[in-house]
Design a protein around this motif. Structure first.
Motif, PDB file in Angstrom:
ATOM      1  N   GLY A 242       2.256  -2.739  -3.457  1.00 60.90           N
ATOM      2  CA  GLY A 242       2.622  -2.520  -4.857  1.00 60.90           C
ATOM      3  C   GLY A 242       3.944  -1.798  -5.010  1.00 60.90           C
ATOM      4  N   VAL A 243       4.166  -0.800  -4.171  1.00 59.77           N
ATOM      5  CA  VAL A 243       5.440  -0.074  -4.229  1.00 59.77           C
ATOM      6  C   VAL A 243       6.596  -0.989  -3.854  1.00 59.77           C
ATOM      7  CG1 VAL A 243       6.767   1.803  -3.187  1.00 59.77           C
ATOM      8  CG2 VAL A 243       4.387   2.172  -3.832  1.00 59.77           C
ATOM      9  N   GLY A 244       6.395  -1.813  -2.810  1.00 59.44           N
ATOM     10  CA  GLY A 244       7.448  -2.758  -2.425  1.00 59.44           C
ATOM     11  C   GLY A 244       7.744  -3.763  -3.514  1.00 59.44           C
ATOM     12  N   GLY A 245       6.685  -4.270  -4.192  1.00 59.23           N
ATOM     13  CA  GLY A 245       6.899  -5.206  -5.293  1.00 59.23           C
ATOM     14  C   GLY A 245       7.646  -4.587  -6.453  1.00 59.23           C
ATOM     15  N   LEU A 246       7.316  -3.331  -6.781  1.00 58.99           N
ATOM     16  CA  LEU A 246       8.027  -2.645  -7.863  1.00 58.99           C
ATOM     17  C   LEU A 246       9.493  -2.428  -7.517  1.00 58.99           C
ATOM     18  CD1 LEU A 246       5.365   0.025  -8.940  1.00 58.99           C
ATOM     19  CD2 LEU A 246       5.995  -2.078 -10.138  1.00 58.99           C
ATOM     20  N   ILE A 247       9.761  -2.128  -6.257  1.00 63.29           N
ATOM     21  CA  ILE A 247      11.160  -1.930  -5.850  1.00 63.29           C
ATOM     22  C   ILE A 247      11.945  -3.230  -5.975  1.00 63.29           C
ATOM     23  CG2 ILE A 247      12.648  -1.415  -3.879  1.00 63.29           C
ATOM     24  CD1 ILE A 247      10.567   0.605  -2.960  1.00 63.29           C
TER      25      ILE A 247
END
Length: 401
Positions: free
Chosen positions: A241-246
């Motif tokens: 999720g953090v990678g997708g948001l970035i």
């Protein structure tokens, strides 16, 4: 009284669920788990580096071919010129084709065609991806000039870019396979160690003895594995999720080429193979934790298992660029390397039935590993108490008889 006790005792599945829920909540809401989530940032950088190296290695091991779709005379002349210049210059391999559409040739990933050369020797035309035709522009001009007998002047090569080619698909999927395989290995090694450390800590605090007095030891073994697998999925969800948001915030898409089975199915297969790899190596680590009385003994006993897992990773990585070879089939059949080899195959081959067979095969070995580990766990983890004096008394009784 015995009937009431039998009715009140939990079944194996219920007892395993109780242990899994207890360990899952204890780890998930701890402060150490929050700091633990920061670790994969480093591993992400390693995965990207491994993917780029793997893509370059795959391209060097099987270089793309230049298809010559010209008249028979021009095609024979430029191939002969290429053979004359090959000892002096690094020119692409050439293959004569006739009567085929350039788009059809480039779409055939099995032939590893990087670009198609059409036109004449005076006005050659390169059709392919932009990076490929730019790289081969000078070589084609030199070969065409040598084929036509002109040494002072070189023809102007017209470029016609295309979206993709079979060679670029093959090298791109090899890079995706290497990246996924490396990520799977890092996640497994990072998360599987928690099982062993958690068990050693509970053995030192005598918590494991309280659990063993209340529920079967097989349930303790299964519950801990399931709990750590659930914690691992939570960590993967957070990191993803953090990678997708970035990527959304930066306005960039996914850098890796699409796998052969497509991203949605590839993601599902990746999670399934991660679960299989985690349960296999986790059962080994949990068994080691059951046999080791101290943390120092854990480090000593876990070294062979860690080196074996590293060797499995190297075997799967080596077989990535040669699907269908004996080494790759051996990596698929060996239970510890099978999840890694099948993730690589999912990125490069669109067939789905091998994954169904592989998952059944891996579930069988997970069952065997868990049963064996639970049996050894049950015999070793509670190896305490006055067993030494009892054995001495039995030996003296045998001598008296």
């Amino acid at each position: 009284m015995s009937k009431t006790s039998a009715q009140s005792r939990l079944s194996l599945g219920q007892a395993a669920f109780v242990v899994a829920r207890r360990d899952f909540r204890a780890i998930l809401f701890s402060k150490a788990f929050l700091f633990f989530l920061l670790g994969p940032v480093i591993f992400a950088l390693i995965s990207l580096g491994g993917a780029s190296i793997g893509r370059k290695a795959a391209e060097n091991s099987d270089p793309p071919v230049l298809a010559i779709a010209m008249s028979p005379g021009d095609a024979a002349a430029i191939i002969a010129a290429r053979e004359r210049l090959a000892p002096l210059l690094e020119l692409p391999q050439m293959e004569r084709v006739s009567g085929e559409d350039p788009a059809t040739i480039l779409a055939d990933s099995g032939r590893n065609i990087g670009a198609v050369m059409t036109g004449t020797l005076a006005k050659p035309r390169l059709i392919g991806t932009p990076e490929r035709i730019e790289r081969w522009r000078g070589e084609v001009a030199l070969a065409a000039a040598a084929a036509s007998g002109r040494s002072a002047t070189y023809p102007d090569v017209a470029l016609q870019p295309t979206a993709t080619s079979g060679a670029s698909k093959k090298s791109g999927r090899a890079g995706t396979a290497t990246a996924a395989l490396t990520l799977l290995f890092l996640l497994t090694m990072l998360l599987a160690g928690m099982v062993m450390s958690n068990l050693v800590e509970e053995k030192a605090n005598k918590i494991i003895e309280i659990l063993a007095a209340a529920i079967p030891m097989d349930a303790v073994f299964l519950g801990k594995l399931v709990a750590m697998l659930g914690v691992s999925f939570v960590g993967i969800a957070v990191w993803g999720g953090v990678g997708g948001l970035i990527m959304i915030a930066g306005g960039t898409g996914f850098a890796l080429p699409a796998p052969a089975v497509g991203w949605p199915l590839f993601g599902a297969l990746f999670l399934a193979y991660f679960a299989m790899a985690y349960l296999l190596i986790g059962s080994i680590f949990l068994t080691i934790g059951a046999m080791a009385p101290t943390v120092r003994d854990v480090q000593t006993l876990s070294m062979p298992a860690t080196m074996l897992h590293l060797g499995v990773f190297f075997l799967a990585t080596y077989s990535t660029s040669d699907l269908g070879s004996p080494v790759e089939l051996a990596a698929v059949a060996f239970p510890l390397s099978s999840p890694y080899a099948m993730v690589s195959r999912a990125a490069q081959e669109p067939a789905l039935w091998p994954h169904l067979v592989a998952l059944v095969w891996q579930i069988l070995w997970v069952t065997l590993f868990v049963r064996f580990g639970a049996s050894l766990f049950r015999r070793r983890v509670m190896k305490s108490g006055p067993q030494g004096p009892r054995r001495k008394r039995r030996w003296r009784a045998a001598e008296a008889r």
